[in-house]
Design an enzyme around this catalytic site. Structure first.
Site: not given
Ligand SMILES: CC(=O)CC(=O)SCCNC(=O)CCNC(=O)[C@H](O)C(C)(C)COP(=O)(O)OP(=O)(O)OC[C@H]1O[C@@H](n2cnc3c(N)ncnc32)[C@H](O)[C@@H]1OP(=O)(O)O
Ligand SMILES: NC(=O)C1=CN([C@@H]2O[C@H](COP(=O)(O)OP(=O)(O)OC[C@H]3O[C@@H](n4cnc5c(N)ncnc54)[C@H](O)[C@@H]3O)[C@@H](O)[C@H]2O)C=CC1
Length: 257
Positions: A15, A17, A87, A149, A162, A195
């Protein structure tokens, strides 16, 4: 390192990246060993990579036996292992205390086991194979690319586990590069911003919306997996990248939410 004729293990290759990285490295001439938990989705790689240069391994990066079997299979099938791209990852989120309930320890342990321990498990087992390679230009024997990340530095509400796991990946990059430098193996991590992958599709919609609208500088959109794969390829091909973490995030600075 030139990619033609080289062998790469790519984790999380079913999946996002990892999938794009596997396809990108294969397009440049590498053979691919794909490791992912999701066997069914991983099979889509067969439509992108010719069968003689593709090996699919179902398993978890967190399991010693699964990764050992995959690197053994790489050498048995293709004769060597030169590249490892980490990844595989998960992004389970919870607040430290939510409605009186503490962050579930099982969630913490899962995220650390996959993102941090799993990354190091692949590094150590792949590197052990790389050390057996004949040295190439500059004495190079291998390249390891990890995925951190931006959340390592700017984790949002809910990202304690995370962010800690990804900060761990950044932290290990320098000492592992130092350990492996005498053997001609480089180690580089990428810190992506947001992403467009299944991982982000699984988050609440407000999360990605607010990052794109308020936190990304330019271009104001999610990154494309192909843009990540292009950097992986550059890191492998350009031997002067080593022991560092590269941000790939359109200048994003995440706020609390
Ligand atoms: C993948 C990568 O590597 C790159 C990144 O990290 S990108 C950043 C990714 N960020 C995240 O994954 C954020 C993780 N956090 C969450 O999903 C949520 O904060 C949580 C599920 C942990 C808690 O959510 P919750 O229980 O709704 O918290 P709560 O404090 O009650 O939220 C208040 C409001 O803020 C919103 N909110 C919470 N976290 C938020 C966020 N990070 N961004 C925007 N809105 C957010 C909620 O949706 C809620 O909105 P409504 O009142 O409209 O429903
Ligand atoms: N998408 C984004 O915005 C960002 C992603 N990342 C990181 O990039 C990497 C790839 O993420 P995405 O491609 O976005 O996610 P994705 O969810 O599309 O792909 C992740 C893959 O990892 C596999 N996986 C999960 N647990 C596993 C395990 N124990 N052993 C083997 N495979 C496993 C899943 O089956 C999936 O195919 C992750 O490490 C994520 O944390 C970092 C920053 C941003």
């Amino acid at each position: 390192m030139k990619l033609e004729g080289k062998v790469a293990i790519v984790t999380g290759a079913a999946s996002g990246l990892g999938f794009a990285s596997a396809c990108g490295l294969a397009a440049a001439g590498a053979s691919i060993v794909a490791l992912d938990l999701d066997e069914a989705r991983m099979a889509r790689l067969r439509e992108q990579i010719e069968p003689s240069r593709l090996l699919l391994c179902a398993g978890s990066v967190a399991e010693e036996a699964h990764v050992a079997a995959a690197v053994d299979a790489a050498v048995a099938r293709f004769g060597a292992l030169h590249i490892a791209v980490n990844c595989a990852g998960v992004a389970d989120a919870a607040k430290t205390v939510s409605k009186g309930e503490p962050f579930p320890l099982a969630t913490w342990n899962k995220v650390i086991a996959i993102n941090l321990t799993g990354t190091f498990n692949v590094i150590r087992l792949a590197a052990a194979k790389m050390l057996g390679n004949d040295p190439g230009d500059d004495g190079e024997r291998g390249v390891i690319v990890n995925t951190a990340s931006g959340a390592a530095w700017q984790g949002q509400v809910g990202q304690a586990a995370y962010s800690a796991s990804k900060a761990g990946v950044i932290g290990l990059t320098l000492p592992v590069a130092r350990d492996l430098a005498p053997h001609g193996v480089r180690v580089v991590s990428i810190a992506p911003g947001l992403f467009d992958t299944a991982m982000v599709a699984g988050m609440p919609e407000q999360v990605s919306k607010s990052i794109i609208e308020r936190m990304v500088l330019f271009p104001a959109r999610m990154g494309r997996a192909e843009e990540f794969a292009a950097l992986v390829r550059t890191i492998v091909e350009n031997a002067y990248f080593n022991a560092t973490t590269i941000s790939l995030d359109a200048g994003a600075r995440m706020s609390a939410r």
